[in-house]
Motif scaffolding. Structure first.
Motif, PDB file in Angstrom:
ATOM      1  N   PHE A 108      -8.274   1.704  -5.232  1.00  0.00           N
ATOM      2  CA  PHE A 108      -7.150   1.717  -4.315  1.00  0.00           C
ATOM      3  C   PHE A 108      -6.294   0.495  -4.614  1.00  0.00           C
ATOM      4  N   ARG A 135      -2.517   0.113  -3.422  1.00  0.00           N
ATOM      5  CA  ARG A 135      -1.658  -0.184  -2.276  1.00  0.00           C
ATOM      6  C   ARG A 135      -1.419   1.070  -1.460  1.00  0.00           C
ATOM      7  N   SER A 136      -0.972   0.857  -0.233  1.00  0.00           N
ATOM      8  CA  SER A 136      -0.656   1.970   0.647  1.00  0.00           C
ATOM      9  C   SER A 136       0.543   1.592   1.493  1.00  0.00           C
ATOM     10  N   PRO A 190       2.543   3.204   4.929  1.00  0.00           N
ATOM     11  CA  PRO A 190       2.668   4.270   5.920  1.00  0.00           C
ATOM     12  C   PRO A 190       4.110   4.757   6.017  1.00  0.00           C
ATOM     13  N   ARG A 240       1.331   8.852   4.606  1.00  0.00           N
ATOM     14  CA  ARG A 240       1.420   7.609   3.844  1.00  0.00           C
ATOM     15  C   ARG A 240       1.532   7.905   2.361  1.00  0.00           C
ATOM     16  N   VAL A 241       2.012   6.924   1.624  1.00  0.00           N
ATOM     17  CA  VAL A 241       2.074   6.974   0.171  1.00  0.00           C
ATOM     18  C   VAL A 241       1.029   5.976  -0.325  1.00  0.00           C
ATOM     19  N   VAL A 242       0.192   6.418  -1.270  1.00  0.00           N
ATOM     20  CA  VAL A 242      -0.923   5.593  -1.738  1.00  0.00           C
ATOM     21  C   VAL A 242      -0.844   5.471  -3.254  1.00  0.00           C
ATOM     22  N   ILE A 253      -3.030   4.595  -6.464  1.00  0.00           N
ATOM     23  CA  ILE A 253      -4.423   4.478  -6.880  1.00  0.00           C
ATOM     24  C   ILE A 253      -4.506   4.435  -8.399  1.00  0.00           C
ATOM     25  N   VAL A 295      -0.134  11.371   1.133  1.00  0.00           N
ATOM     26  CA  VAL A 295      -1.259  11.821   1.945  1.00  0.00           C
ATOM     27  C   VAL A 295      -0.747  12.158   3.339  1.00  0.00           C
ATOM     28  N   LEU A 355       5.248  -3.950   1.020  1.00  0.00           N
ATOM     29  CA  LEU A 355       4.007  -4.043   1.796  1.00  0.00           C
ATOM     30  C   LEU A 355       3.718  -5.457   2.170  1.00  0.00           C
TER      31      LEU A 355
END
Length: 105
Positions: A53, A55-56, A58, A64-66, A68, A79, A105
């Motif tokens: 993982f 960064r994420s 919301p 949210r956008v993640v 990976i 997601v 972030l």
């Protein structure tokens, strides 16, 4: 019942609670290590790279956008409560564009 008996009972309860919580933490830690080792063995041995993982961000209450990294590739996924969608993919060794680093972030 004297104050000494009450105080010693409270101390015994606190020590027992600390012992139980410490044992629970140790068992959870051990299970996590065993599970990680089994997942790595099932995915191709000890040299298999796990999903990392990065960064994420919301976007809403459940969206949210993640960012990976898996098997040397960096992926941007969306997601939601009902699905996971691949938004972008960068092969291993390719530098990410500046807008994909999620600097906010």
């Amino acid at each position: 019942m004297g104050i000494g008996a009450v105080l010693s009972s409270i101390i015994a309860i606190v020590i027992a609670l600390a012992l139980v919580l410490g044992m629970a933490w140790g068992v959870i830690w051990l299970l996590k290590k065993v599970q990680d080792r089994q997942l790595a063995a099932g995915a191709g041995g000890e040299d298999a790279q796990p999903i990392r993982f990065l960064r994420s961000m919301p976007l809403g209450q459940r969206e949210r956008v993640v960012l990976i990294e898996a098997r040397g590739e960096t992926m941007l996924v969306g997601v939601t409560a009902g699905s996971i969608t691949l938004l972008a993919r960068w092969p291993g060794g390719t530098p990410l564009p500046a807008e994909a680093t999620l600097r906010s972030l």
